[in-house]
Enzyme design. Sequence first.
Site, mmCIF file in Angstrom:
data_model
loop_
_atom_site.group_PDB
_atom_site.id
_atom_site.type_symbol
_atom_site.label_atom_id
_atom_site.label_comp_id
_atom_site.label_asym_id
_atom_site.label_seq_id
_atom_site.Cartn_x
_atom_site.Cartn_y
_atom_site.Cartn_z
ATOM 1 N N CYS A 108 18.677 -1.198 -16.805
ATOM 2 C CA CYS A 108 18.917 -2.726 -16.416
ATOM 3 C C CYS A 108 19.202 -2.403 -14.537
ATOM 4 O O CYS A 108 18.189 -2.176 -13.746
ATOM 5 C CB CYS A 108 20.572 -3.118 -16.703
ATOM 6 N N THR A 109 20.566 -2.769 -13.988
ATOM 7 C CA THR A 109 20.535 -2.585 -12.333
ATOM 8 C C THR A 109 20.824 -1.237 -12.423
ATOM 9 O O THR A 109 20.869 -1.136 -11.061
ATOM 10 C CB THR A 109 21.733 -3.823 -12.191
#
Length: 329
Positions: A108-109
């Site tokens: 993800c991030t």
Amino acid sequence: MTARTHSVGVLAFDGLKMLDLTGPAEVFSEANRYGADYRLTVVSIGGKPVSSSIGMRVPVDADVADAPAFDTLLVVGGDRLPEAPVEPELTAATADLAARSGRVAAICTGAFLLGAAGLLDGRRATTHWQHTALLARRHPRARVEPDALFVRDGTTYTSAGVTAGIDLALALLEEDHGPDLTRRVARSLVVYMQRPGGQSQFSPSLQGPAPRTPVLRLVQDAVQADPTGEHSLDTLAAAVRVSPRHLTRMFRAELGTTPMKYVELLRFDIAKALLDSGHNATEAAARAGFPSYESLRRAFARHLGISPTKYQHRFATTGTGSRTPAPPR
């Protein structure tokens, strides 16, 4: 035959997304039940426990400075990473661990950590659809793919939203141990063996925030209100009283796409919603504004890599929350 030990390091920090850590960790732990030998080590700056996104403290096994070389480094995400520049100490820790690891996978991030460390320069990458445009702006030397569930570029991997970390972990598992063991793990965890890495993240146009520019919001509202209407570039531009060229510039500047591609994506999302509610593919195509089933099929192939029928069978809800889904085959 005894499996070779495979060391997996997880870089932890305050505010990490809990599922980014536990999702892939469960995949590797489950694989050990079927003959693999993954050894997970959680590291942090200073070797201190960290706080997670849900408030739980996460114990840490070692200081980054004392960590061994890892076969696989997992760089988890956190809500704060897209919001501000990554602090130099965490950037340096990411670069140091990556340099000593066989492969690096961001969940993800976590891609923002790789970007800050220069590890995405010249590479294909992705992250959660809400942040792909920001990732591209912050790291212009990266080639961001906004729709992919996960992306591999050499020994560097990035994935989309938190559950896509499970897809990525299964892909890594298959690289290490092949499809048979991976299928057993997926069935045990009651997840699909592996959604293709290039499969689109679902419904960014309808689930995301409305465009900031009033003209673009008018275009979005017009298409959603009447998806079967005439929505050519000239018609849309005339409706919002700007030139086709200026409308195209606004779309590229804010949304990173063209008006016609955006119209297709809106219609595509409407068609998916219709399929989810039980309409067949032909009905969904007509109601969403596609001229034919074939044009809808081509849109699904571009955005999801599967047909409308396969999408409906695989992802549509049953409408009865008490039913247990059949394990994937």
